[in-house]
Design a protein around this motif. Structure first.
Motif, PDB file in Angstrom:
ATOM      1  N   ARG B  17       0.930  -1.150   0.021  1.00  0.00           N
ATOM      2  CA  ARG B  17       0.093   0.081   0.023  1.00  0.00           C
ATOM      3  C   ARG B  17       0.993   1.089  -0.162  1.00  0.00           C
ATOM      4  O   ARG B  17       1.923   1.404   0.881  1.00  0.00           O
ATOM      5  CB  ARG B  17      -1.034   0.080   1.131  1.00  0.00           C
ATOM      6  N   LEU B  28       3.805   1.960   3.020  1.00  0.00           N
ATOM      7  CA  LEU B  28       3.158   2.024   4.187  1.00  0.00           C
ATOM      8  C   LEU B  28       3.207   0.572   4.865  1.00  0.00           C
ATOM      9  O   LEU B  28       3.580   0.572   6.052  1.00  0.00           O
ATOM     10  CB  LEU B  28       1.797   2.491   4.175  1.00  0.00           C
ATOM     11  N   HIS B  29       2.725  -0.381   4.117  1.00  0.00           N
ATOM     12  CA  HIS B  29       2.817  -1.757   4.575  1.00  0.00           C
ATOM     13  C   HIS B  29       2.686  -2.757   3.318  1.00  0.00           C
ATOM     14  O   HIS B  29       2.167  -2.418   2.448  1.00  0.00           O
ATOM     15  CB  HIS B  29       1.764  -2.152   5.518  1.00  0.00           C
ATOM     16  N   GLY B  31       0.823  -5.545   3.717  1.00  0.00           N
ATOM     17  CA  GLY B  31      -0.133  -6.607   4.176  1.00  0.00           C
ATOM     18  C   GLY B  31      -0.513  -6.381   5.754  1.00  0.00           C
ATOM     19  O   GLY B  31      -1.622  -6.020   5.843  1.00  0.00           O
ATOM     20  N   SER B  32       0.261  -6.696   6.407  1.00  0.00           N
ATOM     21  CA  SER B  32       0.247  -6.539   7.913  1.00  0.00           C
ATOM     22  C   SER B  32       1.507  -6.010   8.650  1.00  0.00           C
ATOM     23  O   SER B  32       2.431  -6.293   8.584  1.00  0.00           O
ATOM     24  CB  SER B  32      -0.074  -7.923   8.410  1.00  0.00           C
ATOM     25  N   GLN B  33       1.053  -4.700   8.851  1.00  0.00           N
ATOM     26  CA  GLN B  33       2.232  -3.792   9.564  1.00  0.00           C
ATOM     27  C   GLN B  33       2.535  -4.422  10.933  1.00  0.00           C
ATOM     28  O   GLN B  33       3.734  -4.389  11.457  1.00  0.00           O
ATOM     29  CB  GLN B  33       1.557  -2.540   9.926  1.00  0.00           C
ATOM     30  N   LEU B  34       1.528  -5.064  11.646  1.00  0.00           N
ATOM     31  CA  LEU B  34       2.194  -6.029  12.767  1.00  0.00           C
ATOM     32  C   LEU B  34       3.083  -6.957  12.481  1.00  0.00           C
ATOM     33  O   LEU B  34       4.019  -7.223  13.285  1.00  0.00           O
ATOM     34  CB  LEU B  34       0.699  -6.437  13.508  1.00  0.00           C
ATOM     35  N   ASP B  35       2.657  -7.773  11.491  1.00  0.00           N
ATOM     36  CA  ASP B  35       3.676  -8.972  11.065  1.00  0.00           C
ATOM     37  C   ASP B  35       5.092  -8.187  10.861  1.00  0.00           C
ATOM     38  O   ASP B  35       5.881  -8.943  11.037  1.00  0.00           O
ATOM     39  CB  ASP B  35       2.953  -9.788  10.054  1.00  0.00           C
ATOM     40  N   PHE B 314       0.179   2.272  19.226  1.00  0.00           N
ATOM     41  CA  PHE B 314       0.090   0.765  19.745  1.00  0.00           C
ATOM     42  C   PHE B 314       1.565   0.392  19.602  1.00  0.00           C
ATOM     43  O   PHE B 314       2.146   0.232  18.655  1.00  0.00           O
ATOM     44  CB  PHE B 314      -0.907   0.264  18.985  1.00  0.00           C
TER      45      PHE B 314
END
Lengths: 131, 363
Positions: B17, B28-29, B31-35, B314
């Motif tokens: 993205r 920005l990421h 798929g998953s910023q957390l991963d 977070f």
């Protein structure tokens, strides 16, 4: 392309609404909305018993990026909030239309459900937004 | 449309993205910023940081120029390859930018400045170079990839030119080595071990693919921000800026007051603020109650506004909300943060929150 189930109704602010057939409606956010928000890390759902006006900001979904208000699609009374989301807010990302539901209401006017957007109209609204 | 780095098509191919950032179109990421965040804490992740700007500074007066330009002292760089973090201040003691400067051979330095401020920074350097025998070169020809995480250095090794592998493997933290137009620093912005690699633009995609093959997770700006916040590292324009200097943004440790006769830009203003009783503190916060702290929310103490959140969010590692904040002196151990109209309890802590994969604060 995000998923837009044909049997649900929608709002321009990206909530979906499901008629449970027992006088209650379930509310969540669309696949498009969860994808735009990114990883969801906190959800504040309305408490059971709370009376909502239509379009009232009644829940908050926060992703790693930003906080987003969730608006009541219809006037009514909250009967249940999804307890799973307190410990597993990411359920909205993985299952926006099933396990990631946010709250259930008894609508003040059951007929108002049909005034919400149908799937085709919502899909068009999302496309227009992206142009 | 913004500027594109030499890795733009790699990001597109990986389904990133893309968002505008400092004049650039950046991932920005993926798929998953957390991963992506967890990959850096537990294994290895990589970031395209080609938007950041290397600036080469060389000449007979390069050392004396930088000792005047920067609030930290390049005279500390006694060995070639050593790096130094510094603020570049204006006369009022505000921050023009923060940067890393590497010593190279005698009389040669490389600074790396932020993307959004690069034009301003280089103009500022040129303006203050009068009277110094120094040449300032913007290295727009270079790309930059940061590889970060406990497995980052091992996984990056195969992608380096053969003659750089042995010197890169031997680098101590905060040192760099170079060969031809490749420059490898054991530095970063995540609180983990790793490399920041500057290299010719045309070599960027092959290195990126070699890292992918080695199992390094591509990471976007989103994870970069949560990682640096956990590491207690400042973000220019958010935690400090031209109006807010290092003494009120937790960067007092980067100021070289000795020797007293070194006349760096901003020194007089800083000295006045250092001796002032009104100087605000820069603190870390962990939210005790529910919610997520966001930038610009108010910090309250006994119902009274005492400061502002400069970076909030977070923490994926701690699984709760953390923040950096600027507050009046004497706040104590507890405060509240006004989140969406409600005062939510928070605890004051000393950053960093996380280093090398481990919590550094009590939860």
């Amino acid at each position: 392309m995000s998923e837009v189930p044909a049997d649900l109704r929608y709002t321009k602010t990206h909530e979906w609404v499901k008629d449970n057939g027992d006088g209650t409606l379930t509310v969540g956010i669309s696949d498009h909305a969860q994808e735009a928000l990114g990883d969801i890390v906190f959800v504040e759902a309305p408490e059971a018993g709370r009376t909502l006006e239509a379009d009232e900001a009644c829940a908050v979904v926060e992703s790693v990026k930003a906080a987003s208000d969730i608006y009541a699609p219809l006037a009514g009374e909250v009967v249940e909030a999804n307890a799973v989301l307190a410990d597993a807010p990411e359920t909205i990302n993985t299952s926006p239309y099933e396990d990631g539901w946010i709250f259930r209401i008894v609508p003040a006017d059951p007929a108002a459900f049909t005034t919400l957007l149908d799937a085709a109209t919502y899909e068009q609204a999302v496309e227009d937004e992206e142009d | 449309m913004g500027l594109r780095t030499p890795l733009y098509s790699e990001h597109e191919r990986l389904g990133a993205r893309i968002v505008p950032f400092g004049g650039w179109d950046m991932p920005l990421h993926y798929g998953s910023q957390l991963d992506e965040h967890h990959a850096v804490r537990r294994a290895a992740g990589m970031f395209d940081v080609s938007h950041m700007q290397p600036v080469d500074i060389q000449g007979a007066d390069a050392t004396s120029f930088l000792r005047h330009l920067l609030a930290n002292d390049v005279a500390k760089l006694k060995e070639p390859g050593k790096a130094l973090y510094s603020c570049m201040l204006n006369q009022a003691g505000g921050v023009v930018d923060d940067l890393i400067v590497y010593a190279r051979e005698p009389g040669r330095y490389r600074a790396v400045v932020n993307a959004a401020t690069a034009d301003k920074d280089i103009a500022w350097m040129q303006r203050h170079a009068d009277g110094f025998a120094v040449q300032i070169d913007r290295r727009s020809d270079l790309a930059m990839i940061a590889v970060q995480g406990p497995e980052a250095r091992d996984k990056a090794m195969a992608g380096l030119p053969a003659d750089l592998r042995a010197p890169a493997a031997q680098l101590k933290p905060f040192f760099a080595t170079e060969a031809a137009d490749w420059f490898v620093g054991r530095t970063g912005y995540t609180g983990e071990d790793g490399f920041e690699i500057m290299l010719p633009a045309e070599a960027a995609a092959p290195l990126w693919r070699s890292l992918l093959d080695a199992g390094v997770q591509p990471c976007g700006l989103g994870a970069r921000d949560t990682l640096r916040l956990e590491a207690g590292m400042n973000l220019y324009g958010q935690d400090m800026d031209e109006a807010i200097g290092p003494l009120e943004s937790g960067l007092g440790w980067t100021l070289a007051w000795e020797p007293a006769e070194r006349d760096f830009i901003g020194r007089d203003a800083l000295t006045r603020l250092r001796d002032s009783a009104d100087r605000r503190s820069f603190i870390g916060l962990i939210l005790a109650g529910r919610g997520i702290i966001r930038n610009h929310q108010k910090v309250l103490s006994e119902g009274r506004e005492v400061g502002e959140i400069t970076s909030g969010g977070f923490s994926p590692t701690l699984e709760r909300s953390i923040a950096l904040a600027r507050v009046e002196p004497g706040i104590g151990d507890h405060c509240d943060v006004e989140i969406r109209g409600k005062a939510v309890a928070a605890r004051v802590v000393q950053p960093p929150f996380v280093r090398h994969g481990k919590a550094r604060v009590a939860l």
